[in-house]
Design an enzyme around this catalytic site. Structure first.
Site, mmCIF file in Angstrom:
data_model
loop_
_atom_site.group_PDB
_atom_site.id
_atom_site.type_symbol
_atom_site.label_atom_id
_atom_site.label_comp_id
_atom_site.label_asym_id
_atom_site.label_seq_id
_atom_site.Cartn_x
_atom_site.Cartn_y
_atom_site.Cartn_z
ATOM 1 N N HIS A 64 36.803 39.264 23.009
ATOM 2 C CA HIS A 64 37.478 38.904 21.756
ATOM 3 C C HIS A 64 38.995 38.998 21.927
ATOM 4 C CE1 HIS A 64 38.194 39.232 17.264
ATOM 5 N NE2 HIS A 64 39.275 39.854 17.743
ATOM 6 N N GLU A 65 39.468 40.148 22.431
ATOM 7 C CA GLU A 65 40.911 40.354 22.546
ATOM 8 C C GLU A 65 41.549 39.411 23.560
ATOM 9 O OE1 GLU A 65 42.912 42.099 20.696
ATOM 10 O OE2 GLU A 65 41.243 42.734 19.434
ATOM 11 N N HIS A 81 42.195 36.099 22.160
ATOM 12 C CA HIS A 81 43.471 36.017 21.431
ATOM 13 C C HIS A 81 44.588 35.577 22.382
ATOM 14 C CE1 HIS A 81 42.379 37.247 17.467
ATOM 15 N NE2 HIS A 81 41.974 38.469 17.806
ATOM 16 N N GLU A 100 40.756 34.657 14.299
ATOM 17 C CA GLU A 100 39.840 35.786 14.458
ATOM 18 C C GLU A 100 38.405 35.316 14.730
ATOM 19 O OE1 GLU A 100 39.869 39.049 14.681
ATOM 20 O OE2 GLU A 100 42.057 39.068 14.728
ATOM 21 N N HIS A 125 40.500 39.116 8.766
ATOM 22 C CA HIS A 125 39.303 39.725 9.336
ATOM 23 C C HIS A 125 38.101 39.621 8.403
ATOM 24 C CE1 HIS A 125 42.352 41.725 11.921
ATOM 25 N NE2 HIS A 125 41.392 41.607 12.824
#
Length: 567
Positions: A388-389, A392, A412, A481
């Site tokens: 996920h990160e 980004h 997100e 989020h």
């Protein structure tokens, strides 16, 4: 004309040894008694090789060969420096030891001495190209930067010295004379006379970047500035070192790193992935990485670096998926290094040592840790969170979606999407069967045993799953989020879509590719509906040659988004 001299030896060509590998006694000229066993006198292959070189070269008439051996301590062969660690040859059972000649610790360009010994450290063969350096000093008048300027003038290059390996001194034989020269490596420019002519094929096929952007080595006279020699170079391949160790959940992994100064490092220079220990430094004051990656005295890290192993292994898995399945060259699609730091704290969020976070920030991954009651456990254990990160980072260096309102929620959601896809790719019982997948993001990290988010059922974590429940708020950058879960549910419908016969519309990796291709074409303030249209656009391109599959996929996209009210 070169001043280098050649010496070759092979035991099979030596009538004095009668077909036997000569040991130290035989090389000295002392024959052991018939039937006596040969016994090694050496504690290493290098020691044996140096002995045989000294004995053989001292008897040669050529001054360059004899000059490599000092009369006072011939057994040391001081002017031959070990070039690389001895290498055992599996096919022959012998070991190769390779040296380079030096003079006053300055390398002599083009010289080598290769010694082959058997398993009992007896001599098998030698091949030497050596020279006697005379008539030249060891102190240059020009600097390495001066030498580079001469090359830039001759080639038209604008390369900066800091973009090249450091220039080093070398002795060079040219036209039967010795020169002290600056050795420049990996210069991305050729002399005009060395360039390929129009229409000329390089390696026999068509053009390639290797021919269009060749790396070149230069030897520039350290007194006159004359370019003495140039030669083609191929990019250096950094061979990784195989390491192993336990992660935060006690799974033992094999992975790659490097070796330096007797330590094994979580620094995979081949894949450009390195992992560091911030040792609970505060990100409020420190955002620089340590000078060296996490190290161990053994190639097996054991249980001593669980956080580092988790971060390193999971980062490699994410990078591999992006490379192999999505054809992306690193997080930025430009071969950037992937650096991670474990054991971080952020005093603004609490004094530590716990920090309940993992974040892509400043072009790197930073991991906190939480207590499980007995020890601190790094958030690097969660592959989906890492994916996920790092996604980004992918978004930041492609569409760069504005992190506010619906474009921020889409940012997100796409990070969640790739996190779940990549985690299941490696961890699902059957990666090809989405019915075996888990759709949670950050399992058990949401409190009360809940995940942070659940793509299959956002309401489970109190989040909306339809546009009718879209939350308009100024908090959390417009609820990024929270509202992301609406798009998450659309993607869940997409990935689990089936045709009229109950078969998947597309394979999981094909959906992943379409999502990625749509992601990188978004504009900065794209909405959920823009993502739907981007998926339609890439589907029309990707499946242009298969009308039936294209029609079914477009229908699946429309259905997935309409079911959550995105029109």
């Amino acid at each position: 004309m070169s001043s280098l001299e050649r010496f070759r030896y092979h035991f099979a060509d030596d009538p004095q040894v009668r077909g036997a590998h000569p040991g130290p006694d035989m090389v000295r000229g002392v024959r052991a008694p018939e039937g006596a066993e040969s016994r090694s006198e050496f504690n290493s292959a290098e020691t044996a090789a140096r002995f045989y070189l000294a004995e053989k070269l001292a008897r040669e008439e050529a001054p360059g060969l004899r000059g490599a051996v000092r009369d006072d301590r011939p057994e040391r062969v001081p002017d031959l420096a070990l070039r690389e660690a001895p290498r055992r040859q599996v096919g022959t059972g012998t070991t190769l030891v390779r040296f380079e000649q030096t003079q006053q610790e300055i390398p002599v360009f083009g010289t080598e001495a290769l010694v082959e010994i058997d398993e009992n450290q007896r001599l098998v063969s030698m091949d030497c190209r050596l020279g006697e350096v005379t008539g030249v000093g060891s102190v240059p008048e020009l600097s390495g930067k001066d030498a580079l300027e001469r090359v830039k003038e001759a080639t038209g290059s604008t390369v900066a010295a800091e973009d090249l390996p450091p220039a080093t001194l070398a002795y060079v034989s040219q036209d039967d004379h010795w020169h002290l020269a600056w050795h420049l490596r990996e210069v991305p420019a050729q002399l005009p006379q060395m360039r390929r002519e129009e229409g000329e094929r390089g390696h026999g096929l068509g053009r390639s970047p290797r021919e269009d952007f060749p790396l070149t080595g230069y030897l520039v006279d350290a007194f006159s500035g004359e370019i003495l020699q140039s030669y083609g170079m191929t990019p250096t391949v950094k061979v990784p070192t195989r390491l192993e160790g336990d992660d935060e959940v006690s799974i033992h992994h094999m992975f790659h790193g490097s070796q330096k100064d007797g330590s094994y490092l979580l620094d995979d220079q081949w894949r450009q992935i390195a992992t560091y220990d911030l040792n609970f430094a505060d990100l409020a004051h420190v955002n620089q990485l340590p000078a060296s990656a996490i190290g161990s005295q053994q190639a097996d890290f054991g249980t001593g670096h669980r956080a580092g192993v988790s971060a390193h292994v999971n980062a490699e898995q994410v990078a591999r998926f992006y490379r192999d399945q999505l054809y992306r060259d690193g997080i930025d699609d430009a071969d950037m290094d992937l650096a991670s730091a474990v054991n971080c704290i952020y005093s603004v969020d609490g004094p530590g040592p716990e920090w309940f976070n993992a974040v892509w920030w400043d072009g790197r991954m930073w991991y906190g840790q939480v207590s499980d009651g007995t020890r601190l456990v790094s958030l690097a254990r969660h592959l989906d969170v890492i994916a996920h990160e790092l996604t980004h980072g992918v978004i930041e260096t492609s569409s760069n979606l504005v992190y506010q309102d619906q474009s921020g929620a889409l940012n997100e959601s796409l990070a969640d999407t790739m996190g779940v896809i990549i985690a299941n790719w490696y961890q699902a019982p059957k990666r090809d069967d989405v019915r075996t997948w888990t759709w949670e993001v950050g399992a058990n990290l949401g409190g009360n045993g809940l995940p942070l988010r659940d793509m299959s059922d956002p309401t489970r974590t109190g989040d909306p799953d339809h546009m009718r429940n879209y939350r308009r708020t100024t908090r959390d950058n417009g609820g990024v989020h929270t509202n992301s879960n609406i798009h998450n549910k659309a993607v869940y419908h997409l990935l689990t879509s089936v045709d009229g016969t109950g078969e998947p519309v597309l394979k999981a990796e094909e959906w992943a590719l379409l999502v990625y291709l749509a992601l990188v074409r978004l504009l900065r303030q794209s909405s959920f509906a823009d993502m739907r249209q981007a998926l339609r656009d890439v589907t029309n391109t990707y499946l242009a040659g298969n009308a039936a599959a294209r029609t079914a996929t477009l229908a699946a996209v429309d259905d997935a988004y309409q079911r959550v009210g995105i029109i």
